[in-house]
Enzyme design. Structure first.
Site, PDB file in Angstrom:
ATOM      1  N   GLU A 287       0.763  -1.084   0.010  1.00 33.19           N
ATOM      2  CA  GLU A 287      -0.012   0.041  -0.003  1.00 33.19           C
ATOM      3  C   GLU A 287       0.874   1.398   0.150  1.00 33.19           C
ATOM      4  O   GLU A 287       0.435   2.348  -0.466  1.00 33.19           O
ATOM      5  CB  GLU A 287      -0.823   0.083   1.167  1.00 33.19           C
ATOM      6  CG  GLU A 287      -2.172   1.073   1.122  1.00 33.19           C
ATOM      7  CD  GLU A 287      -3.058   0.550   2.055  1.00 33.19           C
ATOM      8  OE1 GLU A 287      -4.215   0.108   1.932  1.00 33.19           O
ATOM      9  OE2 GLU A 287      -2.979   0.846   3.319  1.00 33.19           O
ATOM     10  N   HIS A 308       7.440 -27.210  -0.341  1.00 32.61           N
ATOM     11  CA  HIS A 308       6.874 -28.317  -1.147  1.00 32.61           C
ATOM     12  C   HIS A 308       5.632 -27.809  -1.952  1.00 32.61           C
ATOM     13  O   HIS A 308       4.842 -28.740  -2.524  1.00 32.61           O
ATOM     14  CB  HIS A 308       6.482 -29.195   0.029  1.00 32.61           C
ATOM     15  CG  HIS A 308       7.443 -29.783   0.765  1.00 32.61           C
ATOM     16  ND1 HIS A 308       7.955 -31.085   0.369  1.00 32.61           N
ATOM     17  CD2 HIS A 308       8.394 -29.359   1.681  1.00 32.61           C
ATOM     18  CE1 HIS A 308       9.082 -31.272   1.206  1.00 32.61           C
ATOM     19  NE2 HIS A 308       9.032 -30.289   2.014  1.00 32.61           N
ATOM     20  N   LYS A 422     -14.337   0.350  -4.209  1.00 29.34           N
ATOM     21  CA  LYS A 422     -15.287   0.791  -3.380  1.00 29.34           C
ATOM     22  C   LYS A 422     -16.562   1.544  -4.377  1.00 29.34           C
ATOM     23  O   LYS A 422     -17.726   1.327  -4.010  1.00 29.34           O
ATOM     24  CB  LYS A 422     -14.943   1.535  -2.258  1.00 29.34           C
ATOM     25  CG  LYS A 422     -13.840   1.020  -1.236  1.00 29.34           C
ATOM     26  CD  LYS A 422     -13.607   1.905  -0.112  1.00 29.34           C
ATOM     27  CE  LYS A 422     -12.728   1.360   0.972  1.00 29.34           C
ATOM     28  NZ  LYS A 422     -12.306   2.162   1.820  1.00 29.34           N
TER      29      LYS A 422
END
Length: 447
Positions: A287, A308, A422
């Site tokens: 951010e 793995h 948003k």
């Protein structure tokens, strides 16, 4: 001390590549210290630890004690920096099988408001039925969709189960001093409340009540956490030479690699307790630096587990990555590998050794293999996982982030891109005031 070794990046960068960045790094540190850089209205985190109000710590500990006495479960409602810092510290210090508590004398800490999953919220509210639970609502505005939705559900359930008067004692608001829906609600209902400082962004807020209250409720020593951060603040000041400043060394090394074509940083650990510290780090750097079409992409892995699964890609995939490994010197417990007479698994050569010795050799072997495979490696060594050293590590990453962002040429303290989803979500849901956006999106969807 927390130590940083970047010797395993030297063959991947031009000669003197880290040293060459010193003038830029010094300028970045000066800009942070003087408050002259971009986003300087959000650098309050820099002196939180050294300037910590003892009365605030007393109040946090007093509130934590009241919550512990009255609750068997506490739900932290928050998203991003409003929950990741607390969760990172709590999980790093908790027993791996005690579900985010230090011991049975402290409430279980759960988290909500960081997703919009109906199944998650249903299962959480079902789990809380019949339990004495409290809520910490963390939001500056009180209108962040994920957190506000979770708090609405939890508040109603808490009042129904405990009664409104008791609920008032076990709901705490951490919010803006004067503004926003969460502040209005806290004042109206009479909740205990703490303030999120205006000059501290969410991802830098772990050393405010945002992080300190949940950590204290979980039973951990917030004064040692703050002391560790304050000591690292001294170690990373403008009077410290760059080559002795852990935050400056880290910022220099990663930017030298970025300029050499390494665009992805993988934070690796060999201690599963650090999983959520990596999640906090990803938000901090992602951010802060991901702007203006710039920035190192932050990823993380838990080794040896992910060797793995992701090990093949790291070893032989596209060579645009580098690795930063958090290594813990001293573990908390002692487990020896037993001798087995049949030795069907062939592990008797390890008999009598500490499991951590096996883990450390896996760590060293992985570093050597990855460097040989073309992956530069930065190593951050932490003496031990306790409140003090976690406090140091948090501050080092925060200061390194500020330095690195300025060297990169971005404002590391804003996040304009976070709002894009948003706006679309509100338009699609038909929120009042988004009618025009809704028309545009529906037209776009229909093609």
């Amino acid at each position: 001390m927390i130590r940083i070794d970047y010797s395993q990046i030297q063959s991947f960068i031009p000669a003197g590549g880290v040293k060459a960045l010193e003038p830029e790094v010094k300028n970045a540190i000066a800009a942070l210290e003087k408050g002259s850089g971009a986003g300087n209205d959000f650098i309050g985190w820099m002196n939180l630890a050294s300037g910590m109000d003892k009365a605030l710590l007393d109040s946090i500990e007093d509130t934590a004690g009241i919550i512990r006495e009255n609750c068997e479960v506490v739900v932290v409602a928050g998203i991003g920096g409003s929950y990741l810092g607390a969760r990172a510290v709590i999980e790093a210090l908790s027993n791996s099988f005690s579900q985010c508590i230090k011991d049975d004398r402290n409430p279980q800490i759960l988290f909500a408001g960081h997703n919009i999953s109906e199944d998650y919220l249903f299962e959480l509210t079902e789990y809380l039925k019949g339990k004495k639970f409290g809520i910490i609502n963390i939001s500056k505005s009180g209108t962040t969709t994920e957190t506000a939705l979770a708090f609405r559900l939890l508040k109603k359930q808490c009042e129904q189960q405990l009664g409104k008067e008791t609920a008032r004692k076990v709901i705490v608001a951490i919010t803006d001093a004067k503004r926003g829906a969460a502040r209005v609600c806290a004042d109206k209902e009479g909740y205990r409340s703490f303030i999120i400082p205006d000059n501290v962004g969410g991802r830098f807020s772990v050393l405010t009540p945002v992080g300190l209250l949940p950590i204290a409720i979980a039973g951990f020593d917030i004064r040692q956490l703050v002391k560790g951060a304050a000591d690292m603040e001294l170690r990373t000041g403008s009077d410290v030479p760059v080559d002795e400043n852990p935050a400056a060394i880290y910022a220099s090394a990663r930017n030298a690699l970025y300029r050499s074509g390494k665009k992805i940083e993988i934070l690796a650990n060999f201690q599963p307790k650090l999983h959520y510290l990596s999640e906090w780090w990803k938000q901090l750097y992602g951010e802060s630096e991901g702007k203006d079409n710039k920035g190192i992409f932050p990823a993380s892995v838990d080794f040896s587990t992910d060797l793995h699964s992701m090990g093949q890609w790291i070893q032989e995939g596209e060579r645009t990555i580098f690795e930063t490994v958090i290594s813990v010197d001293q573990v908390q417990h002692s487990v020896l590998v037993p001798f087995d007479e049949e030795n069907l698994d062939g592990l008797n050569f390890l008999a009598g050794k500490h499991v951590d010795e096996v883990n450390k050799m896996a760590e060293l072997g992985t570093q050597l293999a990855h460097v040989d495979g073309g992956v530069p490696n930065i190593r951050i060594t932490v003496p031990q996982l306790n409140e003090y050293w976690i406090g140091q590590l948090i501050y080092m990453f925060e200061k390194g982030c500020g330095i690195s962002g300025y060297v990169l040429g971005v404002n590391p303290f804003n996040q304009p891109g976070v709002e894009a989803y948003k706006k679309n979500m509100f338009a699609l849901l038909g929120k009042p005031g988004y009618e025009e956006e809704s028309k545009k999106i529906l037209s776009r969807i229909k093609g």
